[in-house]
Design a protein around this motif. Structure first.
Motif, mmCIF file in Angstrom:
data_model
loop_
_atom_site.group_PDB
_atom_site.id
_atom_site.type_symbol
_atom_site.label_atom_id
_atom_site.label_comp_id
_atom_site.label_asym_id
_atom_site.label_seq_id
_atom_site.Cartn_x
_atom_site.Cartn_y
_atom_site.Cartn_z
ATOM 1 N N CYS A 245 1.064 -0.933 -0.057
ATOM 2 C CA CYS A 245 -0.172 0.115 0.137
ATOM 3 C C CYS A 245 0.938 1.372 0.266
ATOM 4 C CB CYS A 245 -1.024 0.109 0.879
ATOM 5 S SG CYS A 245 -2.012 -1.527 1.037
ATOM 6 N N LEU A 246 -0.036 2.602 -0.102
ATOM 7 C CA LEU A 246 1.204 3.687 -0.395
ATOM 8 C C LEU A 246 0.764 4.451 1.141
ATOM 9 C CD1 LEU A 246 0.564 4.720 -3.662
ATOM 10 C CD2 LEU A 246 2.432 3.481 -3.141
ATOM 11 N N ASP A 247 1.616 5.074 1.541
ATOM 12 C CA ASP A 247 1.676 5.775 2.984
ATOM 13 C C ASP A 247 0.885 6.743 2.514
ATOM 14 O OD1 ASP A 247 2.087 7.190 5.060
ATOM 15 O OD2 ASP A 247 3.350 6.156 5.949
ATOM 16 N N ILE A 248 -0.573 6.981 3.415
ATOM 17 C CA ILE A 248 -1.036 8.818 2.965
ATOM 18 C C ILE A 248 -0.153 9.319 3.274
ATOM 19 C CG2 ILE A 248 -3.199 9.483 3.038
ATOM 20 C CD1 ILE A 248 -4.529 8.067 2.603
ATOM 21 N N LEU A 251 2.636 10.497 0.964
ATOM 22 C CA LEU A 251 2.152 11.317 -0.574
ATOM 23 C C LEU A 251 1.456 13.050 -0.480
ATOM 24 C CD1 LEU A 251 1.482 9.310 -3.311
ATOM 25 C CD2 LEU A 251 -0.424 8.638 -2.622
ATOM 26 N N LEU A 252 0.616 13.073 0.398
ATOM 27 C CA LEU A 252 0.186 14.186 0.350
ATOM 28 C C LEU A 252 1.675 15.320 0.628
ATOM 29 C CD1 LEU A 252 -2.890 13.371 3.512
ATOM 30 C CD2 LEU A 252 -3.058 14.213 0.189
ATOM 31 N N ALA A 253 2.523 14.175 0.747
ATOM 32 C CA ALA A 253 3.613 15.902 1.170
ATOM 33 C C ALA A 253 4.408 16.134 -0.163
ATOM 34 C CB ALA A 253 5.160 14.892 1.909
ATOM 35 N N GLN A 259 1.751 13.053 -7.087
ATOM 36 C CA GLN A 259 0.718 12.172 -6.328
ATOM 37 C C GLN A 259 0.474 11.123 -7.567
ATOM 38 O OE1 GLN A 259 -2.038 13.851 -4.055
ATOM 39 N NE2 GLN A 259 -0.851 15.806 -2.892
ATOM 40 N N LYS A 260 -0.101 12.374 -9.012
ATOM 41 C CA LYS A 260 -0.803 11.052 -9.736
ATOM 42 C C LYS A 260 0.437 11.216 -10.268
ATOM 43 C CE LYS A 260 -4.518 15.296 -10.504
ATOM 44 N NZ LYS A 260 -4.956 15.741 -11.432
ATOM 45 N N GLN A 261 1.666 10.297 -10.532
ATOM 46 C CA GLN A 261 2.343 10.618 -11.372
ATOM 47 C C GLN A 261 3.421 9.326 -10.856
ATOM 48 O OE1 GLN A 261 3.711 10.926 -14.181
ATOM 49 N NE2 GLN A 261 3.403 12.670 -14.824
ATOM 50 N N VAL A 262 3.480 9.549 -9.509
ATOM 51 C CA VAL A 262 3.746 8.302 -8.366
ATOM 52 C C VAL A 262 2.268 7.246 -8.378
ATOM 53 C CG1 VAL A 262 3.835 7.471 -5.672
ATOM 54 C CG2 VAL A 262 5.385 9.180 -6.426
#
Length: 441
Positions: A245-248, A251-253, A259-262
């Motif tokens: 999963c992704l750490d939100i 991600l928000l940093a 964010q979209k690219q990742v």
């Protein structure tokens, strides 16, 4: 001679299985014929033609027979793969046939195969314009690469991508080749055929070098996308958790664009179709910034994005299994939920989860029971409903109903992969039980 040279550079390598995707049309026939001319020069390889029969056309069996006859004349082995398409809503039959074709080739070829495809520069032009029509970014406008890594160590090769349809037809006429015409190629309801028949002739008449120019643009887009992926991978390596999963919070940093690219890279690495720009625009406001206890969900095609415990999950949109139970009768493996879940049993320690029970005559059932069943894990002081334990252990809500449960003589004894009940945590006649990976979060 130019086509032969374009292909030969990809055969000048150590021994690998060479598979030629052969539909029976002129492009793939020319590719197969050229490779056949080169086989004596590169004898280290094993050469096979592979024909995918979709069964969509009433002439499909006739095409297959034609392919068999041509391969017999060329003295090259032919492997035929049958595909049964089940059309789904919101997906074109063209896309489904393409996806089914690649899936069939992946399944039918060895892990280290080089798979040769016959797309040429005119196909590249069509693909670029179709991606442009869809509003694609650099990744889509990159169109088709000449060399593309597939599953395992497979590699897809498009050696004719810089050659024109005219060159291919000239080669076919020079060598007196005979090929099959797919009648669906005349159906302008399909976007690619509409471009090929009604739009591109006028464009190419006015701008004869358009295909080459677009090929250069596609290459530039591919280079830009490669740089984006390189930086996105650096971000992803710090944001992606051990559970996939992704750490939100991390991600928000990032900025919204990164964010979209990742997220796109994360999805593409799992071979998941990318959501539209509209769907991508919903992820940050509706998921990443949603309240902690939110049950927000974003869905496209057969996939869902959900959040739990400050983590972003990707899920296959499959229905929850029925509350079935199966009696274990000594099998090494049991399948549940229509083979979605597999559970393995052993009398020897296989580093799975351990269940101990007192009598070999006990009836052991495995399946999906009620989350209201009372349960006391080993080492805990109190018993409480299973759903309370799952909440305490921060198991995502959508996973709680698909954890295999083991019952011994009607009593809940074990959550496979999680824990064993106190009363079954010691004793004789041990059996190790573990769930096998199914590829989903």
């Amino acid at each position: 001679m130019e086509l032969i040279q374009a292909i030969s550079r990809y055969l000048n390598c150590p021994s690998r299985p060479i598979y030629v995707a052969y539909s029976g049309g002129v492009d793939s026939h020319v590719l197969l014929h050229c490779i056949n001319q080169l086989m004596d020069d590169y004898p280290q390889h094993q050469y096979v033609a592979i024909h995918v029969n979709h069964g969509l056309s009433p002439n499909a069996q006739h095409w297959q027979l034609h392919c068999q006859q041509v391969c017999q004349q060329l003295d090259i082995a032919l492997q035929v793969v049958q595909v049964n398409l089940q059309q789904t809503p919101r997906t074109s039959i063209e896309a489904q046939a393409r996806d089914a074709r690649y899936a069939a080739i992946n399944q039918a070829t060895p892990d280290n195969a080089l798979i040769f495809l016959a797309q040429h520069i005119n196909d590249q032009l069509e693909t670029f314009l179709l991606q442009l029509k869809r509003g694609a970014g650099p990744k889509g406008l990159s169109s088709m690469p000449a060399v593309q890594d597939g599953q395992g160590q497979r590699r897809y090769i498009r050696p004719l991508l810089h050659n024109s349809r005219e060159q291919i037809l000239a080669y076919a006429k020079l060598h007196n080749l005979h090929w099959q015409e797919d009648e669906s190629n005349q159906d302008s309801r399909f976007d690619r055929n509409f471009l090929r028949q009604q739009i591109l002739p006028e464009l190419l008449e006015r701008w004869p070098g358009l295909a080459s120019s677009v090929a250069r643009s596609a290459q530039l887009c591919a280079e830009q996308q490669s740089m984006l992926d390189e930086i996105s991978q650096q971000h992803l390596s710090t944001i992606q958790l051990d559970n996939g999963c992704l750490d939100i919070s991390q991600l928000l940093a990032l900025t919204s664009s990164w964010q979209k690219q990742v997220i796109r890279l994360w999805l593409s690495q799992q071979h998941i179709p990318l959501p539209s720009a509209k769907v991508m625009g919903l992820i940050e406001p509706e998921l990443l910034r949603s309240p902690q206890d939110s049950e927000a969900c974003i869905q496209w095609q057969d996939w869902q994005l959900k959040v739990f415990n400050q983590q972003l999950y990707i899920l296959s949109d499959t229905p929850l299994p029925e509350r079935e139970k199966k009696v274990w009768r000594g099998e090494k493996q049991l399948s549940l939920a229509g083979d979605q879940i597999k559970v393995e049993f052993s009398y020897q320690d296989n580093q799975g989860s351990l269940l101990c029970f007192a009598h070999r005559k006990s009836i052991i059932e495995i399946g999906f029971g009620s989350l209201n069943d009372s349960f006391k894990p080993a080492g805990e002081r109190h018993s409480k409903p299973l759903k309370k334990w799952l909440q305490q252990w921060q198991i995502p809500p959508w996973q709680r109903g698909v954890i295999p449960l083991v019952y011994v003589d009607g009593q809940l004894a074990m959550l496979v992969g999680l824990c064993v009940a106190e009363m079954f945590s010691s004793g004789e006649n041990k059996v190790w039980i573990k769930s096998l990976p199914n590829g989903g979060n």
